[in-house]
Design an enzyme around this catalytic site. Structure first.
Site, PDB file in Angstrom:
ATOM      1  N   ASN A  11      21.917  11.106  29.110  1.00  0.00           N
ATOM      2  CA  ASN A  11      22.637   9.986  28.405  1.00  0.00           C
ATOM      3  C   ASN A  11      22.282   9.847  26.919  1.00  0.00           C
ATOM      4  O   ASN A  11      20.992   9.567  26.870  1.00  0.00           O
ATOM      5  CB  ASN A  11      22.506   8.892  29.198  1.00  0.00           C
ATOM      6  N   LYS A  13      23.245   8.213  24.846  1.00  0.00           N
ATOM      7  CA  LYS A  13      23.522   6.891  24.217  1.00  0.00           C
ATOM      8  C   LYS A  13      24.370   6.793  22.729  1.00  0.00           C
ATOM      9  O   LYS A  13      24.916   7.688  22.608  1.00  0.00           O
ATOM     10  CB  LYS A  13      22.180   5.923  24.213  1.00  0.00           C
ATOM     11  N   HIS A  95      25.862   1.013  33.051  1.00  0.00           N
ATOM     12  CA  HIS A  95      24.500   1.198  32.600  1.00  0.00           C
ATOM     13  C   HIS A  95      23.971  -0.216  32.080  1.00  0.00           C
ATOM     14  O   HIS A  95      24.830  -1.246  31.728  1.00  0.00           O
ATOM     15  CB  HIS A  95      24.475   1.883  31.490  1.00  0.00           C
ATOM     16  N   GLU A  97      22.307  -1.152  29.879  1.00  0.00           N
ATOM     17  CA  GLU A  97      22.598  -1.616  28.425  1.00  0.00           C
ATOM     18  C   GLU A  97      23.937  -2.404  28.146  1.00  0.00           C
ATOM     19  O   GLU A  97      24.373  -3.343  27.488  1.00  0.00           O
ATOM     20  CB  GLU A  97      22.106  -0.565  27.490  1.00  0.00           C
ATOM     21  N   GLU A 165      18.395   2.684  37.915  1.00  0.00           N
ATOM     22  CA  GLU A 165      17.397   2.596  36.510  1.00  0.00           C
ATOM     23  C   GLU A 165      16.818   1.412  36.399  1.00  0.00           C
ATOM     24  O   GLU A 165      17.336   0.288  36.246  1.00  0.00           O
ATOM     25  CB  GLU A 165      18.178   3.046  35.606  1.00  0.00           C
ATOM     26  N   GLY A 171      13.259   3.893  28.161  1.00  0.00           N
ATOM     27  CA  GLY A 171      12.713   4.083  27.110  1.00  0.00           C
ATOM     28  C   GLY A 171      11.332   3.445  26.770  1.00  0.00           C
ATOM     29  O   GLY A 171      10.976   3.265  25.704  1.00  0.00           O
ATOM     30  N   SER A 204      12.850   6.938  31.667  1.00  0.00           N
ATOM     31  CA  SER A 204      11.610   7.543  30.944  1.00  0.00           C
ATOM     32  C   SER A 204      11.040   8.896  32.136  1.00  0.00           C
ATOM     33  O   SER A 204      10.037   9.151  32.095  1.00  0.00           O
ATOM     34  CB  SER A 204       9.985   6.606  31.245  1.00  0.00           C
TER      35      SER A 204
END
Ligand code: 13P
Length: 244
Positions: A11, A13, A95, A97, A165, A171, A204
């Site tokens: 991904n 992003k 996702h 985000e 996730e 991250g 990660s």
């Protein structure tokens, strides 16, 4: 019974320009293992160009989001049919985000997954708890609730992948323990309608921890953010998955 396919999905992003297509080409020339499905999800601006650059390579392309409708007056949005038309085979939906930045609920995610499936794409449906939810002992409750509400009735291995996730692992360089991942994946597996749906871990994942993560039962692959931007790192993760 069919077993889940191994899948490594990258991904990107909101990262990537045309110059970065070379990383995708490098990845494709680095790696071709028939036991692992490989997908790169670049920003929408690069989906068509990346699909063209990867024709015949075995590395597939995905979008990062789609609208619930196939077309219409929705300025700035992109439909699953348009992603398919541009050469995508997959699309990430739900996702964390997008759930956080765009207020996407699990009900919307389920509609997006249905739209993806209708357009012939594989929906990569994401679920995951926040750190506060984990600290409150609510991890399983939260991820199973998200899964059940985000998964369309039509979900099966040919059109659906699920990615766990944990929000706090994205991250940050932090990952759950082996037992924490195993517990969530076992529980997700129990709630999936088709035992051959691939279950990915994301958050990660890097070359140094990939083998350990892929050795966990019910982990069929990874959804990789930062480490998917460099062909060398993503190749190392794919190699670890091929050997798992
Ligand atoms: P990182 O691999 O950068 O932690 O991102 C994970 C992720 O959000 C993939 O969708």
């Amino acid at each position: 019974m069919n077993t889940p396919r191994k899948l490594a999905a990258g991904n990107w992003k909101m990262n990537g320009f045309r110059a970065d297509l070379q990383e995708a080409r490098n990845l494709a020339s680095d790696f071709a293992d028939p036991s692992v499905d490989i997908v790169l999800c670049p920003p929408a601006t690069l989906v068509g160009a990346m699909a063209a650059a990867l024709v015949g390579s075995g590395v597939r392309v995905g979008g990062q989001d789609c609208h619930v409708k196939p077309a219409g007056a929705h300025t700035g949005d992109i439909s699953a049919a348009m992603l398919a038309d541009a050469g995508a085979r997959y699309v990430i939906v739900g996702h964390s985000e997008r759930r956080a930045d765009h207020g996407e609920t699990s009900a919307i995610v389920a509609q997006k997954a249905t739209a993806a499936q209708s357009a012939g794409l594989v929906a990569i449906i994401c679920v995951g708890e926040t750190e506060a939810e984990r600290d409150a002992g609510k991890t399983l409750e939260v991820v199973i609730q998200q899964l059940v509400a985000s998964l369309p009735e039509t979900a099966q291995a040919s059109n659906t992948v699920v990615a766990y996730e944990p929000v706090w692992a994205i991250g940050t360089g932090r990952t759950p323990t082996r037992d924490q991942i195993a517990q969530v994946h076992d529980s997700l597996r129990d709630h999936l309608p088709d035992g051959a749906i691939s279950l990915l871990y994301g958050g990660s994942v890097k070359p140094s921890n990939a083998a350990e993560i892929f050795a966990i039962p019910n982990v069929d692959g990874a959804l990789v953010g930062g480490a998917s931007l460099k062909a060398d790192d993503f190749s190392a993760i794919i190699a670890a998955l091929a050997q798992a």
